[in-house]
Design a protein around this motif. Sequence first.
Motif, PDB file in Angstrom:
ATOM      1  N   GLN A   1      -4.895  10.125  -0.415  1.00 32.32           N
ATOM      2  CA  GLN A   1      -4.721   9.874  -1.510  1.00 32.32           C
ATOM      3  C   GLN A   1      -3.598   8.258  -1.454  1.00 32.32           C
ATOM      4  O   GLN A   1      -3.280   8.168  -0.598  1.00 32.32           O
ATOM      5  N   THR A   2      -4.717   7.096  -1.621  1.00 32.39           N
ATOM      6  CA  THR A   2      -3.791   5.566  -1.381  1.00 32.39           C
ATOM      7  C   THR A   2      -3.944   4.944  -2.255  1.00 32.39           C
ATOM      8  O   THR A   2      -5.375   4.870  -3.152  1.00 32.39           O
ATOM      9  N   ILE A   3      -3.106   3.885  -2.581  1.00 31.01           N
ATOM     10  CA  ILE A   3      -3.274   3.367  -3.832  1.00 31.01           C
ATOM     11  C   ILE A   3      -3.311   2.021  -2.905  1.00 31.01           C
ATOM     12  O   ILE A   3      -2.265   1.633  -2.667  1.00 31.01           O
TER      13      ILE A   3
ATOM     14  N   MET B   1       1.195  -1.139   0.058  1.00 28.85           N
ATOM     15  CA  MET B   1      -0.044  -0.179  -0.077  1.00 28.85           C
ATOM     16  C   MET B   1       0.310   1.658  -0.278  1.00 28.85           C
ATOM     17  O   MET B   1       1.822   1.467   1.356  1.00 28.85           O
ATOM     18  N   GLY B   2       0.830   1.739  -0.602  1.00 24.62           N
ATOM     19  CA  GLY B   2       1.595   3.407  -0.993  1.00 24.62           C
ATOM     20  C   GLY B   2       0.532   5.053  -0.921  1.00 24.62           C
ATOM     21  O   GLY B   2      -0.794   4.669  -0.754  1.00 24.62           O
ATOM     22  N   PHE B   3       1.224   5.956  -0.563  1.00 29.36           N
ATOM     23  CA  PHE B   3       0.830   6.939  -0.186  1.00 29.36           C
ATOM     24  C   PHE B   3       0.934   7.961  -1.166  1.00 29.36           C
ATOM     25  O   PHE B   3       1.952   8.448  -1.255  1.00 29.36           O
ATOM     26  N   LEU B   4       0.464   8.798  -0.979  1.00 28.82           N
ATOM     27  CA  LEU B   4       0.249   9.986  -2.295  1.00 28.82           C
ATOM     28  C   LEU B   4       0.256  11.032  -2.079  1.00 28.82           C
ATOM     29  O   LEU B   4      -0.933  11.140  -1.719  1.00 28.82           O
TER      30      LEU B   4
END
Lengths: 219, 219
Positions: free
Chosen positions: B205-207, A1-4
């Motif tokens: 915002q999360t992927i 899971m990544g944060f932008l």
Amino acid sequence: MGFLDETLSLNYNPVMTGLHLQRMSDLPFTFDVLQTERILLSKYDNHIVRRLSAMTGQFLDQKAYDSLLVAADPILYEIYEVKRPEIAGELMQGLSIVHPGKVGDEYYMTKGHFHSVLDTAEIYYCLRGKGFMVMGTPEGDWAVEPLHPHSVLYVPPRWAHRSVNSSLSEDLVTFFVYPSNAGHDYGSIEKQGFRKLVLEQGGIQTIIDNPSWLSPEER
Amino acid sequence: MGFLDETLSLNYNPVMTGLHLQRMSDLPFTFDVLQTERILLSKYDNHIVRRLSAMTGQFLDQKAYDSLLVAADPILYEIYEVKRPEIAGELMQGLSIVHPGKVGDEYYMTKGHFHSVLDTAEIYYCLRGKGFMVMGTPEGDWAVEPLHPHSVLYVPPRWAHRSVNSSLSEDLVTFFVYPSNAGHDYGSIEKQGFRKLVLEQGGIQTIIDNPSWLSPEER
């Protein structure tokens, strides 16, 4: 899971999780059309600079051409290309910048070309400036279409095309896309010429017949 | 010999002198990307409107989907297409407008598709708004690239692609170009899903991994 976040997102590098991609060119990519005083690409693979000396015999007024060449060898236009494999299905893109100026009464312009694979189209999105696209088919049909910011031009398959900057103060800047396998044929149009020329005489824009144009019968 | 002034030049109709052109679609043409409060094309052949009800099973939060559908059936996105013959060498172009909004934590987005002719690319020029392109190959590779005004995205051949609007107040507007013979395959990606989803949870915002994604082995 990544944060932008706002900042990160501009330079976000996707993590590829598969092992199926063998070439960097298989990856999607983005770049920016930088809206600075001069429009630039944040990424490109090739920068073409065309000076007056590369345009022998293309301008109507040979005397004006010669004097300008002696005085200097000005840059008429520049192309920034984003390269892709030259195969069908891929797309080539880039930026075309025609500088302002005249050779005699004739506006600065590009050499113009057919695509080597004649049955391929091209799309121009005008970003800045104003001008015309002068076009022609091998059979002698011709067309001249205007370009201004946010106008989009469709050059159908088979049409040679040349950009003409009709401003004397501003660059004509277009973003172009064409099929990667199209290639460029500069030779044919250099020999036969475009059928029409765009001039400015006494402040009036004029389209005239090119006296050096060779009809299909004369080639 | 013709005269063009500022006004005329915008509506200049070239006089075709040859008799070789058999179809109107053989002629070059221009149109404008109108920079009004809402970006529009001055000419288009097809207008696609996709509402929430067309996106069954695509959003993560089924409960949120159902409640939104009962309350209304909002338009998620619109496509304006400029049609060309669907043959290699021609180019398709148009405008994609994804409206702002969320279904639960998930941003409004397009269905997404592979090209039927898988080995064909696509170029997106972002005109307004911000968002992401979520992409994936049949083998399970994935990529997420940001979009903002004047960013250009290259979707290489073989990548399914979906636009996601990450603004909650503004449309995400992109101008797209792809080979005319590409076609659309909505079915494959609808069945297997995209590997990643873009959400906003508590303003971040999360992927995330899409729990409904089917790996190549599971299809």
